[in-house]
Design a protein around this motif. Structure first.
Motif, mmCIF file in Angstrom:
data_model
loop_
_atom_site.group_PDB
_atom_site.id
_atom_site.type_symbol
_atom_site.label_atom_id
_atom_site.label_comp_id
_atom_site.label_asym_id
_atom_site.label_seq_id
_atom_site.Cartn_x
_atom_site.Cartn_y
_atom_site.Cartn_z
ATOM 1 N N GLY A 53 2.139 -3.253 -3.516
ATOM 2 C CA GLY A 53 1.543 -2.694 -2.311
ATOM 3 C C GLY A 53 2.163 -1.585 -1.505
ATOM 4 O O GLY A 53 1.992 -1.591 -0.138
ATOM 5 N N LEU A 54 2.823 -0.854 -2.231
ATOM 6 C CA LEU A 54 3.689 0.181 -1.431
ATOM 7 C C LEU A 54 2.796 1.411 -1.267
ATOM 8 O O LEU A 54 2.784 2.376 -0.358
ATOM 9 N N ILE A 55 1.653 1.473 -2.389
ATOM 10 C CA ILE A 55 0.632 2.753 -2.165
ATOM 11 C C ILE A 55 -0.706 1.951 -2.462
ATOM 12 O O ILE A 55 -0.670 0.914 -3.108
ATOM 13 N N ARG A 56 -1.661 2.445 -1.682
ATOM 14 C CA ARG A 56 -2.943 1.996 -1.894
ATOM 15 C C ARG A 56 -3.669 2.238 -3.163
ATOM 16 O O ARG A 56 -3.941 3.485 -3.086
ATOM 17 N N PRO A 57 -4.112 1.306 -3.821
ATOM 18 C CA PRO A 57 -5.111 1.952 -4.942
ATOM 19 C C PRO A 57 -6.478 2.622 -4.323
ATOM 20 O O PRO A 57 -6.997 2.297 -3.597
ATOM 21 N N ASP A 58 -7.016 3.453 -5.179
ATOM 22 C CA ASP A 58 -8.510 3.994 -4.995
ATOM 23 C C ASP A 58 -9.656 2.994 -5.368
ATOM 24 O O ASP A 58 -10.464 2.752 -4.897
ATOM 25 N N ALA A 59 -8.978 2.293 -6.374
ATOM 26 C CA ALA A 59 -10.013 1.363 -6.730
ATOM 27 C C ALA A 59 -9.157 0.246 -7.576
ATOM 28 O O ALA A 59 -7.896 0.447 -8.047
ATOM 29 N N GLY A 60 -9.792 -1.037 -7.810
ATOM 30 C CA GLY A 60 -8.919 -1.947 -8.661
ATOM 31 C C GLY A 60 -8.110 -2.906 -7.788
ATOM 32 O O GLY A 60 -8.077 -2.847 -6.691
ATOM 33 N N THR A 61 -7.543 -4.085 -8.734
ATOM 34 C CA THR A 61 -6.653 -4.980 -8.094
ATOM 35 C C THR A 61 -5.616 -5.399 -8.809
ATOM 36 O O THR A 61 -5.476 -5.002 -9.850
ATOM 37 N N ALA A 62 -4.317 -5.582 -8.219
ATOM 38 C CA ALA A 62 -3.351 -6.136 -8.731
ATOM 39 C C ALA A 62 -2.803 -7.330 -8.133
ATOM 40 O O ALA A 62 -2.615 -7.477 -7.094
ATOM 41 N N PRO A 68 -2.590 -10.823 -3.586
ATOM 42 C CA PRO A 68 -2.130 -9.394 -3.914
ATOM 43 C C PRO A 68 -0.611 -9.460 -3.177
ATOM 44 O O PRO A 68 -0.328 -10.712 -2.197
ATOM 45 N N TYR A 69 0.174 -8.682 -3.561
ATOM 46 C CA TYR A 69 1.558 -8.838 -3.268
ATOM 47 C C TYR A 69 1.493 -9.027 -1.466
ATOM 48 O O TYR A 69 2.268 -9.809 -1.125
ATOM 49 N N ARG A 70 1.110 -8.184 -0.684
ATOM 50 C CA ARG A 70 0.955 -8.236 0.507
ATOM 51 C C ARG A 70 0.517 -9.586 1.185
ATOM 52 O O ARG A 70 0.661 -10.099 2.383
ATOM 53 N N GLY A 71 -0.141 -10.211 0.409
ATOM 54 C CA GLY A 71 -0.872 -11.690 0.597
ATOM 55 C C GLY A 71 -0.101 -12.766 0.422
ATOM 56 O O GLY A 71 -0.218 -13.818 0.571
ATOM 57 N N LEU A 72 1.228 -12.480 -0.360
ATOM 58 C CA LEU A 72 2.095 -13.712 -0.662
ATOM 59 C C LEU A 72 2.660 -14.302 0.381
ATOM 60 O O LEU A 72 3.225 -13.471 1.280
ATOM 61 N N ALA A 73 2.931 -15.597 0.424
ATOM 62 C CA ALA A 73 3.431 -16.362 1.649
ATOM 63 C C ALA A 73 5.043 -15.655 1.921
ATOM 64 O O ALA A 73 5.479 -15.480 2.616
ATOM 65 N N PHE A 74 5.645 -15.878 0.589
ATOM 66 C CA PHE A 74 7.071 -15.333 0.454
ATOM 67 C C PHE A 74 7.408 -14.349 -0.670
ATOM 68 O O PHE A 74 7.851 -14.617 -1.668
ATOM 69 N N PRO A 75 6.977 -13.034 -0.138
ATOM 70 C CA PRO A 75 7.100 -12.113 -1.311
ATOM 71 C C PRO A 75 8.326 -12.102 -2.024
ATOM 72 O O PRO A 75 8.470 -11.934 -3.173
ATOM 73 N N ALA A 76 9.397 -11.978 -1.117
ATOM 74 C CA ALA A 76 10.655 -11.737 -1.931
ATOM 75 C C ALA A 76 11.137 -12.812 -2.597
ATOM 76 O O ALA A 76 12.106 -12.869 -3.477
#
Ligand SMILES: Nc1ncnc2c1ncn2[C@@H]1O[C@H](COP(=O)(O)OP(=O)(O)OP(=O)(O)O)[C@@H](O)[C@H]1O
Ligand SMILES: [Mg+2]
Length: 239
Positions: A53-62, A68-76
């Protein structure tokens, strides 16, 4: 522990006129060490940055177990990431740096001593980071990523600068991590070393996936990982 399943689908990133990553699709699963390989400029770091989630893709998902990483409750606490060598203030010690990161991340303070022990940084932990060698910085970066006790690791060239004993240590650390159920996605250029470390291969060439599958399949014809890599990828500078 159980690491998450990493699913990358159709991930695409363009910088101006440059297609850095084009429709990359691959998975990395728990209990496995997945090697993310490719020549300089293939798009590995760009892919990992999109994944985190450090850069935004033009298309696709990770996604990590569908999130998605930014949606994780406890990323670290879910994903430990080492993308760049540790950027601690040169005047601080590793222990002080880790204490700060630990507090900021809301992790229990005893994790500091634990991760110092885990990455075998004990002898250097109370020295100023400004005087650290590359390998010590790599270990500090990994220690920082481990503070949240994650069960998944995403590492961009973590063996860079490690001495032979550091490389052996990293290999056994990652093998044990995966054997106990963790997920590891690791990019590296140290192919002969990786041959003893990874289970699965994701090969990227000029932004596109050139090969994915089990390492044993890739080297089944008697090729070494290095030979397979060279035959499946374009050399830098060759159009
Ligand atoms: N922020 C950016 N702006 C413009 N171009 C970029 C940017 N980041 C990466 N690139 C370009 O995207 C391509 C992929 O770069 P990337 O760093 O992802 O490659 P890599 O596979 O990690 O290479 P290496 O093995 O050398 O680390 C390169 O051509 C690079 O110059
Ligand atoms: Mg890179």
């Amino acid at each position: 522990m159980t690491g998450v399943a990493i699913h990358v689908e159709n991930l695409t990133k363009r910088f101006g006129a440059l297609d850095a990553v084009v429709g990359a699709t691959f998975t990395a699963g728990p209990g496995r060490v997945t090697g993310f390989l490719g020549p300089n400029g293939a798009g590995k770091s760009t892919t990992l940055r999109m994944l985190l989630g450090l850069i935004r893709p033009d298309a696709g998902t990770a996604l990590f177990d569908g999130v998605p990483y930014r949606g994780l409750a406890f990323p670290a606490g879910t994903v430990g990431a080492v993308l760049d060598i540790a950027a601690a203030h040169p005047a601080t010690t590793a222990r002080a740096h880790l204490r700060t990161c630990c507090a900021l991340g809301g992790h229990p303070p005893e994790r500091v001593g634990k991760v110092i022990e885990l990455v075998e940084l004990d002898r250097f932990a109370d020295r100023r980071v400004g005087g650290y060698s590359t390998g010590m910085r790599q270990r500090l970066a990994l220690a920082t990523a481990l503070l949240g006790n994650p069960e998944t690791l995403v590492l961009d060239e973590p063996s860079n600068g490690l001495d032979p004993s550091g490389i052996v240590w990293l290999r056994s650390f990652l093998r044990e991590f995966a054997a106990s159920g963790g997920t590891v996605l690791i990019s590296s250029h140290a192919l002969s070393e990786l041959q003893n470390t990874i289970d699965d291969v994701v090969l990227l060439d000029r932004g596109r996936i050139a090969w994915t599958g089990e390492l044993s399949e890739l080297v089944a014809t008697g090729n070494t990982l290095e030979e397979a890599f060279l035959s499946l990828t374009t050399r830098v500078g060759v159009k």
